[in-house]
Enzyme design. Structure first.
Site, PDB file in Angstrom:
ATOM      1  N   HIS A  13       0.868  -1.141   0.117  1.00  0.00           N
ATOM      2  CA  HIS A  13      -0.044   0.047  -0.033  1.00  0.00           C
ATOM      3  C   HIS A  13       0.876   1.268   0.104  1.00  0.00           C
ATOM      4  O   HIS A  13       2.176   1.237  -0.340  1.00  0.00           O
ATOM      5  CB  HIS A  13      -1.220  -0.007   1.037  1.00  0.00           C
TER       6      HIS A  13
ATOM      7  N   HIS B 162       3.271  -7.091   4.400  1.00  0.00           N
ATOM      8  CA  HIS B 162       1.768  -6.611   4.767  1.00  0.00           C
ATOM      9  C   HIS B 162       1.446  -6.997   6.043  1.00  0.00           C
ATOM     10  O   HIS B 162       2.030  -7.682   6.662  1.00  0.00           O
ATOM     11  CB  HIS B 162       0.613  -7.123   3.844  1.00  0.00           C
TER      12      HIS B 162
ATOM     13  N   GLU C 257       1.934 -11.851   5.524  1.00  0.00           N
ATOM     14  CA  GLU C 257       1.061 -10.992   6.167  1.00  0.00           C
ATOM     15  C   GLU C 257       1.529 -11.165   7.848  1.00  0.00           C
ATOM     16  O   GLU C 257       1.248 -12.253   8.454  1.00  0.00           O
ATOM     17  CB  GLU C 257      -0.348 -11.801   5.979  1.00  0.00           C
TER      18      GLU C 257
HETATM   19 ZN    ZN Z   1      -2.062  -5.213   2.697  1.00  0.00          ZN
END
Ligand code: ZN
Length: 279
Positions: free
Chosen positions: A73, A165, A243
């Site tokens: 992002h 992430h 993640e």
């Molecule tokens: Zn993400």
């Protein structure tokens, strides 16, 4: 040209391993030969006899390796919905160019978190001798699109690429997971096996280094394989997503907001990459 060829020939004649010949005597002998060959190939006129063990300067563990670090992002995505919602082709489907990502209940954004962890990771990797490229240069911009994030790794012919992430799942869900590509009859197919090895190395180092549990809600033993992510589908270099945990889980959110824990995460990721990259 002539001088170069002659010096290369001289090295070839003396040490077969420097020219891709068979190495006999195991990895230690190969390494010694390589160290002995290097000064002469540089034209420094060093003697051709192998240097005594321990005399040659130790190469850093990741010297000669190129890693692409992709902080998920971007901080500016929130103010540019039109740009980031543009659809791009990720081969198995069309997806948004990029997304805003998630955030903790207290408003600490995934984009800020991935930027902080990634910059820490870059410092560690560089200190270990790696060349590193980031897919974005700050946390105030927009994008780049997921297609471009993959292209940056491909253009630089990275030895490994990692997309950082954190998840935004139900508050009771906990733990981290690693996402690896699947074969899609596309450009990623030749690196699916290598990406899987990279994923396991990072999974193991991450659990050891952070103490966070395997995801309680995705994958098996923190390993997940997907064919819907542009960053993976379009990659021609070994690549994974990590993640790092669930930002909506209060316990994990508290850890992510602690700079010391983010350093722990970065160190664990660097160790995983190093385990994969080291011969
Ligand atoms: Zn993400």
């Amino acid at each position: 040209m002539r001088a170069l060829a002659a010096s290369v020939l001289a090295v070839c004649g003396l040490i077969t391993s420097a020219c891709g010949g068979a190495v006999s005597g195991g990895p230690a002998a190969g390494q010694a030969a390589e160290q002995a060959a290097r000064p002469q190939a540089d034209g420094t006129g060093a003697p051709s006899a192998p240097a005594p063990a321990g005399r040659a300067p130790a190469a850093k563990p990741l010297s000669g390796k190129l890693v692409v670090v992709d902080p998920g992002h971007n901080g500016g995505n929130f103010r540019a919905p039109k740009a980031i919602n543009r659809k791009v082709n990720v081969l198995t489907q069309w997806k948004a160019c990029d997304t805003t990502g998630t955030a903790t209940a207290g408003g600490y954004s995934e984009a800020a978190f991935t930027w902080d962890v990634s910059t820490r990771l870059v410092k560690i990797l560089r200190s270990r001798g790696a060349q590193v490229k980031l897919t974005r240069q700050n946390n105030t911009g927009v994008g780049p699109c997921i297609t471009e994030r993959a292209a940056i790794g491909n253009r630089s012919k990275a030895d490994a690429a990692i997309s950082v992430h954190a998840d935004g799942s139900a508050t009771r869900n906990r733990g981290f997971h690693v996402i690896m590509p699947k074969k899609i009859n596309g450009p990623v197919d030749p690196v699916v096996g290598a990406s899987s090895r990279l994923g396991v190395a990072v999974r193991d180092a991450f659990r050891k280094g952070t103490g966070l549990p395997y995801s309680t809600y995705i994958g098996s033993k923190a390993l997940d394989y997907r064919n819907d992510l542009g960053g993976l589908n379009l990659s021609t270099v070994p690549k994974i997503f990590v993640e790092t945990g669930n930002m909506k889980n209060p316990a994990e959110a508290a850890k992510f907001q602690d700079p010391r824990f983010r350093q722990k995460i970065a160190l664990a990721l660097a160790n995983g990459l190093q385990h994969y990259l080291e011969p």
